[in-house]
Write a protein that holds these residues in place. Structure first.
Motif, PDB file in Angstrom:
ATOM      1  N   LYS A  36       0.840  -1.193   0.000  1.00 26.35           N
ATOM      2  CA  LYS A  36       0.000   0.000   0.000  1.00 26.35           C
ATOM      3  C   LYS A  36       0.880   1.249   0.000  1.00 26.35           C
ATOM      4  N   PRO A  37       0.522   2.260  -0.783  1.00 26.16           N
ATOM      5  CA  PRO A  37       1.340   3.483  -0.834  1.00 26.16           C
ATOM      6  C   PRO A  37       1.260   4.265   0.471  1.00 26.16           C
ATOM      7  N   GLY A  38       2.317   5.041   0.722  1.00 33.34           N
ATOM      8  CA  GLY A  38       2.377   5.882   1.909  1.00 33.34           C
ATOM      9  C   GLY A  38       3.694   6.619   1.948  1.00 33.34           C
ATOM     10  N   PRO A  39       3.883   7.509   2.926  1.00 33.66           N
ATOM     11  CA  PRO A  39       5.132   8.269   3.033  1.00 33.66           C
ATOM     12  C   PRO A  39       6.345   7.348   3.181  1.00 33.66           C
ATOM     13  N   ASP A  40       7.376   7.624   2.408  1.00 27.91           N
ATOM     14  CA  ASP A  40       8.629   6.859   2.462  1.00 27.91           C
ATOM     15  C   ASP A  40       8.430   5.372   2.182  1.00 27.91           C
ATOM     16  N   ARG A  41       7.402   5.057   1.419  1.00 31.79           N
ATOM     17  CA  ARG A  41       7.157   3.661   1.041  1.00 31.79           C
ATOM     18  C   ARG A  41       7.376   3.475  -0.458  1.00 31.79           C
ATOM     19  N   VAL A  42       7.761   2.250  -0.801  1.00 34.89           N
ATOM     20  CA  VAL A  42       7.781   1.838  -2.197  1.00 34.89           C
ATOM     21  C   VAL A  42       6.809   0.676  -2.322  1.00 34.89           C
ATOM     22  N   VAL A  43       6.003   0.721  -3.359  1.00 35.95           N
ATOM     23  CA  VAL A  43       4.937  -0.266  -3.492  1.00 35.95           C
ATOM     24  C   VAL A  43       5.422  -1.464  -4.306  1.00 35.95           C
TER      25      VAL A  43
END
Length: 241
Positions: A34-41
């Motif tokens: 799931k997308p979010g801050p400082d994340r890679v999907v």
């Protein structure tokens, strides 16, 4: 300062580990579906998006688990997507080579895949987390008693495990297993249950439970605990508070 990708970074162990790594001035990205801050999907099970997710990461900290057979496929996919990783730090469980449980066999096979991959790696095994003991006891809320298997455990706080993972990230790959780590206490589950009862305000009796089978015998023989000095500092009672 390293660029680090953490799988399972939104989980019980992942959150304190990400916090520790960032406090040590590492650049940290979290792999998530799931997308979010400082994340890679990306998806570890299907492999979708993995190659792009690992690109640019010097170190991969693999904390994700399906708690089942998918751990093997997830390890395969991660290894295939990261042929240029400089260090793969893998979280595992103490005693999985001695306790005949299906989940442990899957974790052991994932360890083997890492070992033969040719990537520089370090495997860290830890004892059961405090929150697992808490969850198992809490799941018995509809029973007239708190059932406590007649074994001893050495639970450890995820915060203490996060500290050790952060240390390993800063070190050279072991290309094997780092010393296993466990919590500061070795206690019968019945005693852990009594501590839990007091902290949670539960009034049901604790009933010792002896189980059959090879896995139970292995736990009873202490195969889920670790040798040497304890690494963890936070006790189960302190965790509950």
């Amino acid at each position: 300062m390293s660029s680090i990708l953490v799988t399972g970074g939104t989980g019980t162990l992942g959150r304190p580990t990400v916090t520790r790594l960032r406090a040590a001035d590492h650049q940290v990205r979290v792999l998530s579906r799931k997308p979010g801050p400082d994340r890679v999907v990306a998806d570890l099970t299907s492999g979708e998006g993995l190659s792009a997710a690992v690109r640019g990461a010097d170190v991969i900290v693999h904390l994700a688990t399906s708690q089942g057979r998918r751990d093997i496929q997830q390890a395969r996919n991660l290894l295939a997507a990261a042929p240029g990783a400089k260090h793969l730090v893998v979280m595992s469980i103490a005693g999985i080579d001695r306790i005949p449980m299906p989940y442990y066999r899957h974790k052991l096979e994932a360890e083997r895949l890492v070992a033969v991959s040719g990537l520089p790696y370090t495997i860290l095994r830890a004892t059961q987390f405090h929150n697992l003991i808490d969850r198992v006891l809490s799941a018995q809320r509809f029973l007239p008693a708190v059932l406590a298997p007649t074994i001893s455990l050495q639970p450890i706080a995820v915060e203490d495990v996060a500290v050790r993972l952060t240390e390993l990230v800063a070190e050279s790959p072991v290309n094997g297993r780092a010393p296993d780590i466990g919590g500061p206490e070795r206690l019968p589950v019945a005693e852990l249950a009594r501590v839990w009862k007091e902290a949670r305000g539960v009034h049901r009796p604790v009933v010792p439970l002896r189980l059959a089978g090879k896995a139970f015998r292995a736990f009873a023989d202490g195969d889920a605990m670790v040798d040497g000095l304890a690494y963890g500092h936070l006790t189960f009672a302190e965790y509950l508070r």
